[in-house]
Motif scaffolding. Structure first.
Motif, PDB file in Angstrom:
ATOM      1  N   SER A   1      40.773  19.188  60.889  1.00  0.00           N
ATOM      2  CA  SER A   1      41.330  19.976  61.994  1.00  0.00           C
ATOM      3  C   SER A   1      41.423  21.451  61.616  1.00  0.00           C
ATOM      4  N   ALA A   2      41.856  21.717  60.376  1.00  0.00           N
ATOM      5  CA  ALA A   2      41.983  23.105  59.918  1.00  0.00           C
ATOM      6  C   ALA A   2      40.626  23.802  59.918  1.00  0.00           C
ATOM      7  N   ALA A   3      39.576  23.061  59.531  1.00  0.00           N
ATOM      8  CA  ALA A   3      38.233  23.647  59.446  1.00  0.00           C
ATOM      9  C   ALA A   3      37.610  23.850  60.828  1.00  0.00           C
TER      10      ALA A   3
ATOM     11  N   ASP B   1      31.384  31.153  47.985  1.00  0.00           N
ATOM     12  CA  ASP B   1      30.859  32.491  48.296  1.00  0.00           C
ATOM     13  C   ASP B   1      31.547  33.058  49.543  1.00  0.00           C
ATOM     14  N   ILE B   2      31.648  32.211  50.582  1.00  0.00           N
ATOM     15  CA  ILE B   2      32.200  32.656  51.862  1.00  0.00           C
ATOM     16  C   ILE B   2      33.669  33.047  51.722  1.00  0.00           C
ATOM     17  N   VAL B   3      34.447  32.187  51.055  1.00  0.00           N
ATOM     18  CA  VAL B   3      35.886  32.446  50.900  1.00  0.00           C
ATOM     19  C   VAL B   3      36.134  33.697  50.060  1.00  0.00           C
ATOM     20  N   THR B   4      35.359  33.879  48.986  1.00  0.00           N
ATOM     21  CA  THR B   4      35.539  35.057  48.129  1.00  0.00           C
ATOM     22  C   THR B   4      35.251  36.338  48.913  1.00  0.00           C
ATOM     23  N   ASN B   5      34.205  36.314  49.732  1.00  0.00           N
ATOM     24  CA  ASN B   5      33.896  37.473  50.589  1.00  0.00           C
ATOM     25  C   ASN B   5      35.050  37.771  51.543  1.00  0.00           C
ATOM     26  N   ARG B   6      35.556  36.724  52.183  1.00  0.00           N
ATOM     27  CA  ARG B   6      36.637  36.904  53.162  1.00  0.00           C
ATOM     28  C   ARG B   6      37.918  37.418  52.493  1.00  0.00           C
ATOM     29  N   ALA B   7      38.275  36.816  51.366  1.00  0.00           N
ATOM     30  CA  ALA B   7      39.517  37.188  50.673  1.00  0.00           C
ATOM     31  C   ALA B   7      39.451  38.627  50.164  1.00  0.00           C
ATOM     32  N   ALA B   8      38.274  39.040  49.671  1.00  0.00           N
ATOM     33  CA  ALA B   8      38.109  40.424  49.185  1.00  0.00           C
ATOM     34  C   ALA B   8      38.292  41.415  50.331  1.00  0.00           C
ATOM     35  N   ARG B   9      37.740  41.078  51.492  1.00  0.00           N
ATOM     36  CA  ARG B   9      37.901  41.951  52.675  1.00  0.00           C
ATOM     37  C   ARG B   9      39.380  42.018  53.094  1.00  0.00           C
ATOM     38  N   ALA B  10      40.047  40.856  53.075  1.00  0.00           N
ATOM     39  CA  ALA B  10      41.459  40.815  53.480  1.00  0.00           C
ATOM     40  C   ALA B  10      42.319  41.653  52.540  1.00  0.00           C
TER      41      ALA B  10
ATOM     42  N   HIS C   1      42.285  18.824  71.702  1.00  0.00           N
ATOM     43  CA  HIS C   1      43.078  20.037  71.935  1.00  0.00           C
ATOM     44  C   HIS C   1      42.926  20.999  70.751  1.00  0.00           C
ATOM     45  N   PRO C   2      43.148  22.315  70.974  1.00  0.00           N
ATOM     46  CA  PRO C   2      43.014  23.275  69.879  1.00  0.00           C
ATOM     47  C   PRO C   2      44.065  23.037  68.805  1.00  0.00           C
ATOM     48  N   ALA C   3      43.658  23.161  67.546  1.00  0.00           N
ATOM     49  CA  ALA C   3      44.581  22.997  66.410  1.00  0.00           C
ATOM     50  C   ALA C   3      44.143  23.971  65.322  1.00  0.00           C
ATOM     51  N   ARG C   4      44.306  25.246  65.626  1.00  0.00           N
ATOM     52  CA  ARG C   4      43.890  26.279  64.667  1.00  0.00           C
ATOM     53  C   ARG C   4      45.129  26.747  63.915  1.00  0.00           C
ATOM     54  N   PHE C   5      45.212  26.401  62.648  1.00  0.00           N
ATOM     55  CA  PHE C   5      46.402  26.729  61.865  1.00  0.00           C
ATOM     56  C   PHE C   5      46.014  27.054  60.421  1.00  0.00           C
ATOM     57  N   ILE C   6      46.947  27.681  59.715  1.00  0.00           N
ATOM     58  CA  ILE C   6      46.762  27.924  58.278  1.00  0.00           C
ATOM     59  C   ILE C   6      47.380  26.734  57.563  1.00  0.00           C
ATOM     60  N   LEU C   7      46.575  26.022  56.775  1.00  0.00           N
ATOM     61  CA  LEU C   7      47.080  24.860  56.046  1.00  0.00           C
ATOM     62  C   LEU C   7      47.532  25.286  54.652  1.00  0.00           C
ATOM     63  N   ILE C   8      48.792  25.048  54.362  1.00  0.00           N
ATOM     64  CA  ILE C   8      49.334  25.353  53.037  1.00  0.00           C
ATOM     65  C   ILE C   8      49.849  24.058  52.426  1.00  0.00           C
ATOM     66  N   GLY C   9      49.326  23.733  51.257  1.00  0.00           N
ATOM     67  CA  GLY C   9      49.775  22.542  50.544  1.00  0.00           C
ATOM     68  C   GLY C   9      50.383  22.938  49.216  1.00  0.00           C
TER      69      GLY C   9
ATOM     70  N   PRO D   1      43.279  34.099  58.653  1.00  0.00           N
ATOM     71  CA  PRO D   1      43.427  32.641  58.594  1.00  0.00           C
ATOM     72  C   PRO D   1      42.119  31.897  58.305  1.00  0.00           C
ATOM     73  N   LYS D   2      40.960  32.562  58.552  1.00  0.00           N
ATOM     74  CA  LYS D   2      39.688  31.889  58.316  1.00  0.00           C
ATOM     75  C   LYS D   2      39.366  31.728  56.829  1.00  0.00           C
TER      76      LYS D   2
END
Length: 352
Positions: A166-168, A290-299, A183-191, A35-36
């Motif tokens: 909130s998503a970030a 850079d950060i997202v590409t690294n994360r997505a490649a690992r996923a 309050h916590p609001a950790r979610f996957i945002l899909i638009g 989700p990150k």
């Protein structure tokens, strides 16, 4: 809840029955695994199955442990995912009753107000009784789940800002008349949205981890298959879902296994440097790309059951992660996705 349980919820179209639209399906699956990554923006023509595909994710989501009767889906073990009230009870050593529920998917209606999204504070009760009377909104319900916004490009920019903040951050803060509730609001945002109805502002678009572009299926035989399957589902949803129970279970297991494997995936320094070189040559602002590409490649490596990221994994996700971060040049005739792929091929020597 089993795949065939249609008694307690409206039956949804099976994810594995969706024909084509591989780019969108991959982006959604990778965000469930990690989700990150930061959510997905799906842009495409009307009637291309955007909403159907997003809602089909519900069957693939795992069950989670929550504190019973807590409006924020608080995690009984992780302080970062607890409401203040639950955290106080934990610190006092109280035994918390728990429940196991499906990860939730919350739909944000287009006409929703900020109060409906963020929640409201009853000022009168707070002042007269001295208690923070808070009515939770959709962000509370979406904690530890998915928040889906159809036609996000028609949503008020201020509301999109609130959702992205909130998503970030993983937190929602409501302030009224000097009274503050967090309050916590950790979610996957899909638009999702139709490009004909306008684009999101670049600074908002950049906040989405991935950007999938989908089009209408052109091949006549595939179109016939899609129409026939939809007709079958509409006639007898339970029977149709039963046909895909095996593939759904298999995909659900792959996603769960990938979530467990994610922390052990390695990405070499050479590839990390090359990813940053691609971002630099594309003139991508900031380091989010850079950060997202690294994360997505690992996923994706985890989804494939690998232990190390390969060039193939990076090639499959680099366009999804970077195409929406390029600066718009009205004189540029080349598609942004093609431009990303060309720079990637050059940096990673894919032509050799």
């Amino acid at each position: 809840m089993t795949v065939n349980d249609t008694t307690t919820q409206r039956p949804v179209f099976p994810f594995t029955a969706i024909v084509g639209q591989e780019e969108m399906k991959l982006a959604l699956l990778l965000n469930v695994i990690d989700p990150k990554i930061g959510g997905v923006m799906i842009m495409g023509d009307r009637g291309t199955g955007k909403s159907t595909t997003v809602r089909a994710l519900i069957d693939l989501l795992p069950e989670i442990q929550v504190v019973k009767n807590d409006p924020f889906n608080s995690d009984p073990k992780n302080p970062e995912l607890m409401s203040d009230e639950v955290r106080s009870q934990v610190l006092e050593g109280k035994e918390l009753p728990t429940d196991t529920v499906k990860v939730s998917m919350v739909d944000l209606p287009l006409g929703a107000t900020e109060d409906r999204v963020c929640g409201t504070i009853d000022i009168e009760k707070a002042l007269t009784d001295g208690v923070k009377a808070f009515e939770p909104g959709l962000l509370a319900k979406a904690n530890r789940g998915i928040l889906y916004v159809d036609e996000v490009n028609l949503l008020d920019d201020h509301l999109v800002d609130v959702l992205l903040d909130s998503a970030a951050s993983g937190w929602n803060t409501v302030e009224r008349e000097g009274i503050s509730i967090c309050h916590p609001a950790r979610f996957i945002l899909i638009g999702s949205g139709n490009p004909e109805e306008g684009e999101l502002r670049p600074q908002l678009l950049d906040r989405f981890g991935m950007h999938a572009q989908i089009g209408t299926v052109k091949e006549p035989d595939l179109r016939v298959k899609i129409v026939e399957e939809r007709a079958q589902f509409d006639t007898n949803p339970g029977e149709f879902r039963g046909l895909y129970e095996g593939s759904q279970s298999e995909l659900r297991k792959r996603v769960t296994d990938a979530q467990a494997l994610l922390k052990d995936i390695t990405l070499s320094e050479e590839y990390r440097t090359k990813i940053s070189q691609v971002c630099s040559e594309l003139d991508v602002d900031g380091l989010r790309g850079d950060i997202v590409t690294n994360r997505a490649a690992r996923a994706l490596a985890a989804f494939d059951g690998a232990t190390e990221v390969t060039t193939k994994h990076i090639a499959a996700i680099v366009t999804l992660c970077l195409r929406h971060r390029l600066r718009k040049d009205p004189l540029e005739s080349i598609d942004s996705g093609t431009k990303v792929q060309e720079v990637f091929d050059a940096v990673f020597n894919m032509g050799e």
